[in-house]
Design an enzyme around this catalytic site. Structure first.
Site, PDB file in Angstrom:
ATOM      1  N   GLY A 504      -3.308  14.739 -17.585  1.00  0.00           N
ATOM      2  CA  GLY A 504      -2.451  14.143 -16.599  1.00  0.00           C
ATOM      3  C   GLY A 504      -2.761  14.492 -15.086  1.00  0.00           C
ATOM      4  N   GLY A 506      -0.952  15.087 -11.325  1.00  0.00           N
ATOM      5  CA  GLY A 506       0.153  14.760 -10.202  1.00  0.00           C
ATOM      6  C   GLY A 506      -0.269  14.798  -8.754  1.00  0.00           C
ATOM      7  N   PHE A 508      -0.720  17.196  -6.834  1.00  0.00           N
ATOM      8  CA  PHE A 508      -1.636  18.236  -6.329  1.00  0.00           C
ATOM      9  C   PHE A 508      -2.975  18.219  -6.996  1.00  0.00           C
ATOM     10  CE2 PHE A 508       2.297  19.762  -4.627  1.00  0.00           C
ATOM     11  CZ  PHE A 508       1.588  19.830  -3.264  1.00  0.00           C
ATOM     12  N   GLY A 509      -3.130  17.453  -8.052  1.00  0.00           N
ATOM     13  CA  GLY A 509      -4.318  17.398  -8.655  1.00  0.00           C
ATOM     14  C   GLY A 509      -4.296  17.142 -10.339  1.00  0.00           C
ATOM     15  N   SER A 510      -5.502  17.320 -10.973  1.00  0.00           N
ATOM     16  CA  SER A 510      -5.214  16.937 -12.547  1.00  0.00           C
ATOM     17  C   SER A 510      -5.279  18.107 -13.474  1.00  0.00           C
ATOM     18  CB  SER A 510      -6.612  16.099 -12.634  1.00  0.00           C
ATOM     19  OG  SER A 510      -6.454  15.150 -11.884  1.00  0.00           O
ATOM     20  N   VAL A 511      -4.885  17.801 -14.556  1.00  0.00           N
ATOM     21  CA  VAL A 511      -4.765  18.956 -15.518  1.00  0.00           C
ATOM     22  C   VAL A 511      -5.667  18.637 -16.849  1.00  0.00           C
ATOM     23  CG1 VAL A 511      -3.217  20.211 -16.968  1.00  0.00           C
ATOM     24  CG2 VAL A 511      -2.513  19.393 -15.149  1.00  0.00           C
ATOM     25  N   LYS A 525      -5.292  23.447 -14.432  1.00  0.00           N
ATOM     26  CA  LYS A 525      -4.991  22.527 -13.583  1.00  0.00           C
ATOM     27  C   LYS A 525      -6.181  22.737 -12.240  1.00  0.00           C
ATOM     28  CE  LYS A 525      -1.043  22.855 -10.810  1.00  0.00           C
ATOM     29  NZ  LYS A 525       0.345  22.417 -10.965  1.00  0.00           N
ATOM     30  N   ASP A 620      11.480  22.344  -6.927  1.00  0.00           N
ATOM     31  CA  ASP A 620      11.167  20.720  -7.179  1.00  0.00           C
ATOM     32  C   ASP A 620      11.465  20.656  -8.849  1.00  0.00           C
ATOM     33  OD1 ASP A 620      10.196  18.466  -6.960  1.00  0.00           O
ATOM     34  OD2 ASP A 620       8.037  19.002  -7.144  1.00  0.00           O
TER      35      ASP A 620
END
Ligand SMILES: *[C@@H]1O[C@H](CO)[C@@H](O)[C@H](O)[C@H]1NC(C)=O
Ligand SMILES: *[C@@H]1O[C@H](CO)[C@@H](O)[C@H](O)[C@H]1NC(C)=O
Ligand SMILES: *[C@@H]1O[C@H](CO)[C@@H](O)[C@H](O)[C@H]1NC(C)=O
Ligand SMILES: *[C@@H]1O[C@H](CO)[C@@H](O)[C@H](O)[C@H]1NC(C)=O
Ligand SMILES: *[C@@H]1O[C@H](CO)[C@@H](O)[C@H](O)[C@H]1NC(C)=O
Length: 796
Positions: A504, A506, A508-511, A525, A620
């Site tokens: 996935g 988000g 801030f970046g990818s996992v 991540k 958050d």
């Protein structure tokens, strides 16, 4: 006697009188560094210049304008001579002219630089800067009649109390227009205005093309449909005289303004006294690349990098100066002109194409459906001089003419849903050849150096193999202990098979998924954007790196090499809570599981707030950040925004962070935050757990009246004693009414306006455990405000 005399001198000294001046009358002038200050000291009027000599942002020109006097950072909210900047300030004065108008004069050339341009029948007028920041021109004998006011001619800012919209009688249309760039105060490319089609909404428009790129959604009597969170902060009025939007005065001590930025985004700012800085409390549109033509022609916009605008390959920035001052709308130009069209057709070599994958295609394509092959599509483009690009796919052949606008870097999240598109951009053969030559040179270089390196490589391989064995030994040793591991990038690359399985992505970046040598499954991540990622990286390592709890995701290690920042977590197979709650396809959560999830999240948060050495505020909390393991135990993740607080202090100062829809109201009022902002977000999540749908739906453009903002519906139904209807219909009535009622009450307590009214997370755990009874909560006022704007204002 002496004392009385002293007091008298203090009160009536001319200095005291001078500082209180808030008007300008006939015969008086204002020039140089003179200012007029509103009687409450909040706003000032005078000549100003943008930026300081030391920064690269200095303007050489002067403007007459109003700024916020209360704050040390120069913040202008209105400009008079936006189109006629003053080069030499010694020649300019503000005065009231013989015809009664307020004017800026060049007293050397006797020319008018700027005037209020009204028909006044008397020369006896006076201009006053009001406490709200409005410059008002009136007849000095009749202060009831406003001849002219700066609120009727806004530039790029809206102050509380000012109106935006149309006067039906005079036809005056007040709108905000962005500035040309960070220093030039001339009107720029974007405006915020009342929808001219007559719908009760506000739109953001790119002025050159007339394209609307954002709308507030229609006013439904309580809030604008696309921005329900802002309901309490805006008011829409439609009466026989006017139709307008205004921000009601919240609190006179609060300093705030709404501004249409050079970037085409609308931002709401609140002054944080303790931080001595502006905090952005809302931004629309949220992503920079959604602003029409923000990067100009022949550019690619990417929301994940700073700056977000970059030229396409084969193009260069048109005006570096504009670009550096924040105005990117000029875009880029070709390095080499197209051959086919600039040269004689017979002798000129053919143009070629450069392939750009994975982007949002530009707008205004012309579709040519009769074409069946890619070759024909390319030919169709080549045969017309104004054609600049084509794309061929299932949809047929698209060609573009003239400038290519709005090409956007596709986000990872888009990639999973839509197919990759290819845009073929037309370039001169000379341009393409120069790349080819460069590549050939590179190839020669690579081949020669490879031969030389081969001998060394054999040696290196032997050393490397030894180190690798050592490394895995070391890692397996650490696994049993408590510390976190510092990984090498190359090992994570191996573990994730070169980052091939994406789980996935988000903001801030990818996992990515991977396996360690001992076959432990991990989630890696990778943080995007070096500088942006750095802060998040540090926050995350220093928060969950040191704490352990069954309801917090476990950080196994990290990697920090060059500009690479990666975090390694335990792998959780069951997605995040939002997927389970809002998407149909995956496993369905029954009521018992939902209750356990609510309890687990509460325990995790209580631990963060109350049991760690330093108190940690997550900042958050939302369903996306709650992961579920194989037995549906919730684990709080994503500590990139976390804020630390010493045990002995109860409030912390920080810039606004979090996600719209879960933000506590104190973020907007600019006071210091407490752990109760997590409690508020948790309350919002609880409501979503009950209903199985999002509290606010952005897509809701034609909300019916019964489609009330869900948190309000809960509060109302609690008071009526009817909560059954609130529960997710997918549960088919299979739930404990007592538990639902308890969860509703807790949620409603969690979203109270005042943070002191909300329970601590430890108390929430006790409520959920059934150890304490929950009282019926009062209706939160913010919700009331969203719901109940006075009926008088709506359809008068
Ligand atoms: C206003 O106009 C009158 C006559 O037109 C003139 O006598 C007077 O001086 C003017 N007053 C000011 C303040 O300029
Ligand atoms: C210029 O001003 C803008 C906005 O005020 C700011 O974002 C930018 O960093 C400034 N640039 C320099 C070089 O000071
Ligand atoms: C001012 O009055 C003159 C003559 O009465 C008229 O022609 C002009 O349009 C008016 N200007 C404005 C701005 O109302
Ligand atoms: C304002 O009200 C009038 C009369 O009720 C209506 O015709 C008009 O469409 C409304 N305008 C907006 C923008 O809501
Ligand atoms: C090229 O395409 C444009 C836009 O479709 C069209 O107006 C123009 O006539 C074309 N030119 C030629 C030479 O076909």
């Amino acid at each position: 006697m002496l004392l009385v005399l002293l007091l008298f001198v203090l009160i009536f000294s001319p200095l005291h009188a001078a500082s209180a001046r808030d008007t300008i009358s006939p015969g008086e002038t204002l020039g140089g560094s003179d200012v007029i200050v509103s009687s409450n000291g909040k706003y000032a009027l005078g000549f100003f210049k943008i930026g300081s000599e030391s920064s690269g942002n200095t303007s050489n020109y002067w403007y007459l304008g109003i700024w916020i006097n209360r704050v040390p950072t120069m913040t202008t909210v209105w400009v008079a001579n936006e189109d006629a900047p003053i080069a030499d300030l010694t020649t300019a004065v503000l005065t009231i002219s013989l015809d009664g108008n307020l004017v800026v004069l060049n007293h050397v050339s006797k020319s008018i630089i700027w005037t209020t341009q009204v028909n006044v029948t008397t020369n006896n007028t006076v201009a006053t800067l009001s406490d709200g920041g409005n410059l008002i021109l009136q007849k000095s004998l009749d202060l009831t009649d406003v001849l002219w006011q700066s609120f009727d001619h806004p530039t790029n800012s809206l102050l509380p109390g000012a109106k935006l919209g149309r006067d039906k009688v005079t036809g005056l249309n007040r709108r905000l227009v962005s500035r040309k760039n960070w220093v030039d105060q001339a009107p720029g490319a974007y405006s915020l205005e009342l929808d001219p089609t007559g719908a009760a909404q506000f739109i953001l428009v790119e002025l050159n093309s007339g394209v609307t790129y954002w709308s507030s959604g229609v006013w439904n009597g309580r809030f604008f449909n696309s921005i329900p969170d802002m309901g309490a902060y805006s008011e829409f009025v439609n009466n026989s005289r006017e139709v307008y939007l205004t921000t009601p005065f919240q609190d006179v001590t609060m300093v705030m303004h709404l501004s249409l930025e050079v970037s085409g985004q609308l931002k709401a700012y609140v002054w944080y006294e303790q931080l001595q800085d502006w905090v952005t409390s809302a931004v629309q549109p949220k992503s920079q690349c959604d602003v029409y033509a923000i990067c100009g022609p022949y550019t690619i916009c990417n929301d994940n990098v700073i700056p977000s605008c970059n030229c396409m390959k084969g193009f260069s920035i048109k005006s570096l100066k504009d670009w550096e001052l924040g105005d990117r709308t000029g875009g880029c130009i070709r390095n080499k002109p197209l051959d086919y069209c600039s040269n004689n057709k017979a002798t000129g070599s053919r143009d070629g194409f450069y392939n750009i994958p994975c982007f949002r295609l530009p707008q205004n394509a012309q579709s040519t459906t009769v074409i069946a092959s890619e070759g024909e599509c390319a030919q169709a483009c080549l045969s017309n001089c104004s054609c600049t690009a084509y794309s061929f796919g299932d949809y047929g052949c698209y060609v573009w003419h003239d400038e290519l606008l709005n090409v956007k870097q596709q986000q990872y999240s888009d990639l999973t849903s839509t197919k990759v598109e290819f845009l073929k951009v037309r370039l001169a053969a000379k341009e393409l050849n120069s790349w080819e030559n460069h590549r050939r040179e590179m190839l020669v270089w690579v081949v020669t150096s490879a031969t030389v390196a081969l001998f060394g490589l054999v040696l290196l391989l032997i050393i490397w193999r030894n180190r690798k064995i050592q490394y895995f030994r070391k890692f397996n040793g650490v696994q049993g202990g408590n510390g976190i591991v510092a990984f090498r990038y190359i090992d994570l690359k191996h573990a994730t098979k070169s980052f091939s399985i994406k789980l996935g992505s988000g903001g801030f970046g990818s996992v990515y998924k991977g396996f360690l040598a001992d076959s432990t499954a991990i989630a890696v991540k990778m943080l995007d954007g070096f500088r942006q990622g750095e802060k998040q990286f540090r926050a995350e390592v220093s928060s969950i790196g040191i704490i352990h709890h069954v309801n917090l995701v476990k950080l196994i290690g990290f990697c920090c090499e060059g500009n690479k920042r990666l975090l390694v977590y335990e792998y959780l197979p069951y997605h995040s809570l939002d997927v389970h709650l809002f998407q149909r396809s995956v496993t369905f959560l029954n009521w018992k599981t939902r209750y356990q999830v609510a309890l687990g999240v509460a325990r995790g948060l209580a631990y963060l707030h109350e049991s760690c050495r330093e108190c940690i505020i997550h900042c958050d909390i939302k369903p996306q950040n709650i992961l579920l393991d194989a037995s549906f135990t919730p684990k709080i993740a994503d500590f990139g925004m976390a804020k630390f607080m010493q045990r002995d202090s109860s409030r912390a100062l920080t810039t606004m962070r979090g996600t719209i829809g879960y933000l506590a109201p104190e973020w907007l009022s600019g006071v210091a935050i407490t752990t109760k902002i997590d409690v508020y977000s948790y309350g919002m999540v609880l409501l979503e757990i009950i209903s199985g749908r999002r509290n606010t739906s952005e897509q809701c453009t034609s909300c019916a009246d019964n489609d009330v903002y869900f948190p309000l519906q809960v509060a109302n139904n609690l008071l009526k004693g009817d909560v059954q209807v609130l529960v997710d219909p997918k549960l088919c009535g299979d739930f404990s009414l007592e538990e639902v009622e308890r969860v509703c009450k807790i949620a409603c307590w969690c979203i109270q306006d005042k943070d002191s009214d909300r329970p601590a997370m430890g108390e929430v755990v006790q409520f959920l455990d059934g150890l304490r009874e929950v009282d019926v909560p009062p209706l939160p006022k913010i919700l009331q405000a969203v719901a109940g704007s006075p009926p008088l204002l709506n359809n008068m």
